[in-house]
Enzyme design. Sequence first.
Site, PDB file in Angstrom:
ATOM      1  N   GLU A 103       0.849  -1.181   0.000  1.00  0.00           N
ATOM      2  CA  GLU A 103       0.000   0.000   0.000  1.00  0.00           C
ATOM      3  C   GLU A 103       0.887   1.233   0.000  1.00  0.00           C
ATOM      4  OE1 GLU A 103      -1.878  -1.060   3.507  1.00  0.00           O
ATOM      5  OE2 GLU A 103      -3.294  -2.372   2.476  1.00  0.00           O
TER       6      GLU A 103
ATOM      7  N   TYR B 264       8.194   2.188  -7.033  1.00  0.00           N
ATOM      8  CA  TYR B 264       7.438   0.947  -7.252  1.00  0.00           C
ATOM      9  C   TYR B 264       7.092   0.761  -8.729  1.00  0.00           C
ATOM     10  CZ  TYR B 264       6.888   1.097  -2.159  1.00  0.00           C
ATOM     11  OH  TYR B 264       7.118   1.148  -0.805  1.00  0.00           O
TER      12      TYR B 264
HETATM   13  C1  LIG Z   1      10.420   5.949  -1.104  1.00  0.00           C
HETATM   14  C2  LIG Z   1      11.853   5.739  -0.579  1.00  0.00           C
HETATM   15  C3  LIG Z   1      11.918   4.431   0.207  1.00  0.00           C
HETATM   16  C4  LIG Z   1      12.800   5.669  -1.796  1.00  0.00           C
HETATM   17  O1  LIG Z   1      14.084   5.299  -1.313  1.00  0.00           O
HETATM   18  P1  LIG Z   1      15.434   5.678  -2.126  1.00  0.00           P
HETATM   19  O2  LIG Z   1      16.550   4.896  -1.526  1.00  0.00           O
HETATM   20  O3  LIG Z   1      15.587   7.144  -2.207  1.00  0.00           O
HETATM   21  O4  LIG Z   1      15.085   5.117  -3.586  1.00  0.00           O
HETATM   22  P2  LIG Z   1      16.138   4.787  -4.747  1.00  0.00           P
HETATM   23  O5  LIG Z   1      17.349   5.651  -4.611  1.00  0.00           O
HETATM   24  O6  LIG Z   1      16.354   3.319  -4.765  1.00  0.00           O
HETATM   25  O7  LIG Z   1      15.294   5.255  -6.016  1.00  0.00           O
HETATM   26  C5  LIG Z   1      14.965   4.343  -7.050  1.00  0.00           C
HETATM   27  C6  LIG Z   1      14.093   5.071  -8.063  1.00  0.00           C
HETATM   28  O8  LIG Z   1      12.852   5.455  -7.457  1.00  0.00           O
HETATM   29  C7  LIG Z   1      12.449   6.724  -8.015  1.00  0.00           C
HETATM   30  N1  LIG Z   1      12.505   7.750  -6.969  1.00  0.00           N
HETATM   31  C8  LIG Z   1      13.004   7.634  -5.707  1.00  0.00           C
HETATM   32  N2  LIG Z   1      12.847   8.788  -5.038  1.00  0.00           N
HETATM   33  C9  LIG Z   1      12.242   9.657  -5.878  1.00  0.00           C
HETATM   34  C10 LIG Z   1      11.804  11.005  -5.768  1.00  0.00           C
HETATM   35  N3  LIG Z   1      11.983  11.727  -4.631  1.00  0.00           N
HETATM   36  N4  LIG Z   1      11.187  11.577  -6.829  1.00  0.00           N
HETATM   37  C11 LIG Z   1      11.005  10.895  -7.974  1.00  0.00           C
HETATM   38  N5  LIG Z   1      11.414   9.598  -8.154  1.00  0.00           N
HETATM   39  C12 LIG Z   1      12.009   8.987  -7.120  1.00  0.00           C
HETATM   40  C13 LIG Z   1      13.454   7.059  -9.089  1.00  0.00           C
HETATM   41  O9  LIG Z   1      13.000   6.459 -10.284  1.00  0.00           O
HETATM   42  C14 LIG Z   1      14.675   6.355  -8.573  1.00  0.00           C
HETATM   43  O10 LIG Z   1      15.629   6.093  -9.558  1.00  0.00           O
HETATM   44  P3  LIG Z   1      16.733   7.226  -9.929  1.00  0.00           P
HETATM   45  O11 LIG Z   1      17.305   7.736  -8.636  1.00  0.00           O
HETATM   46  O12 LIG Z   1      17.730   6.470 -10.772  1.00  0.00           O
HETATM   47  O13 LIG Z   1      15.980   8.285 -10.659  1.00  0.00           O
HETATM   48  C15 LIG Z   1      12.295   6.946   0.312  1.00  0.00           C
HETATM   49  O14 LIG Z   1      12.039   8.153  -0.373  1.00  0.00           O
HETATM   50  C16 LIG Z   1      11.605   7.000   1.669  1.00  0.00           C
HETATM   51  O15 LIG Z   1      12.030   6.348   2.631  1.00  0.00           O
HETATM   52  N6  LIG Z   1      10.516   7.767   1.748  1.00  0.00           N
HETATM   53  C17 LIG Z   1       9.786   7.919   3.027  1.00  0.00           C
HETATM   54  C18 LIG Z   1       9.112   6.627   3.443  1.00  0.00           C
HETATM   55  C19 LIG Z   1       8.195   6.084   2.383  1.00  0.00           C
HETATM   56  O16 LIG Z   1       7.515   6.823   1.690  1.00  0.00           O
HETATM   57  N7  LIG Z   1       8.182   4.743   2.252  1.00  0.00           N
HETATM   58  C20 LIG Z   1       7.312   4.056   1.337  1.00  0.00           C
HETATM   59  C21 LIG Z   1       5.982   3.879   1.975  1.00  0.00           C
HETATM   60  S1  LIG Z   1       4.898   2.868   0.939  1.00  0.00           S
END
Ligand SMILES: CC(C)(COP(=O)(O)OP(=O)(O)OC[C@H]1O[C@@H](n2cnc3c(N)ncnc32)[C@H](O)[C@@H]1OP(=O)(O)O)[C@@H](O)C(=O)NCCC(=O)NCCS
Length: 119
Positions: free
Chosen positions: A66, A78
């Site tokens: 979710e 995702y």
């Molecule tokens: C969502 C979350 C887990 C992503 O973690 P992350 O380590 O930054 O993700 P990654 O570096 O592996 O990113 C992989 C891809 O996701 C997408 N992405 C990640 N963050 C993004 C952002 N802020 N905006 C747009 N695309 C994004 C991009 O396609 C990215 O690839 P790229 O960096 O080559 O463009 C992180 O932002 C987070 O912890 N957010 C708060 C908690 C949360 O929302 N958890 C999910 C609840 S369902």
Amino acid sequence: MLEMTGGFGAWEPGRGLVLARAAAGEAEILTLAVAPAARRQGLGARLMASALAGAAARGAAAMFLEVAAGNAAARALYAGLGFAEVGRRRRYYADGADALVLRRDIVANTVDGDAAGRV
Ligand SMILES: CC(C)(COP(=O)(O)OP(=O)(O)OC[C@H]1O[C@@H](n2cnc3c(N)ncnc32)[C@H](O)[C@@H]1OP(=O)(O)O)[C@@H](O)C(=O)NCCC(=O)NCCS
């Protein structure tokens, strides 16, 4: 200590973690979080790959999760991993936001990552 039937996860201390569970051929992401200073370095994708591998190792054929409709970062992550929307839970979160239910097939041997939880 994590104690939960069918539960598994992966983490990098101080940087990020994923928690998931698998039962009856389906798996679910419970939590995914990467510390702000560690974001956009691929850790979220690696944690998800580890969770998908862990689910595959437990015989799951599909992964569900979710996500808040307004969580653009998570939705982009995702989508890039092949998750597709299969449902919407209206006003699911305390702030009134909708939750999207996402699903992805898990095909054994095509999942990147390490079932032992290493990322
Ligand atoms: C969502 C979350 C887990 C992503 O973690 P992350 O380590 O930054 O993700 P990654 O570096 O592996 O990113 C992989 C891809 O996701 C997408 N992405 C990640 N963050 C993004 C952002 N802020 N905006 C747009 N695309 C994004 C991009 O396609 C990215 O690839 P790229 O960096 O080559 O463009 C992180 O932002 C987070 O912890 N957010 C708060 C908690 C949360 O929302 N958890 C999910 C609840 S369902």
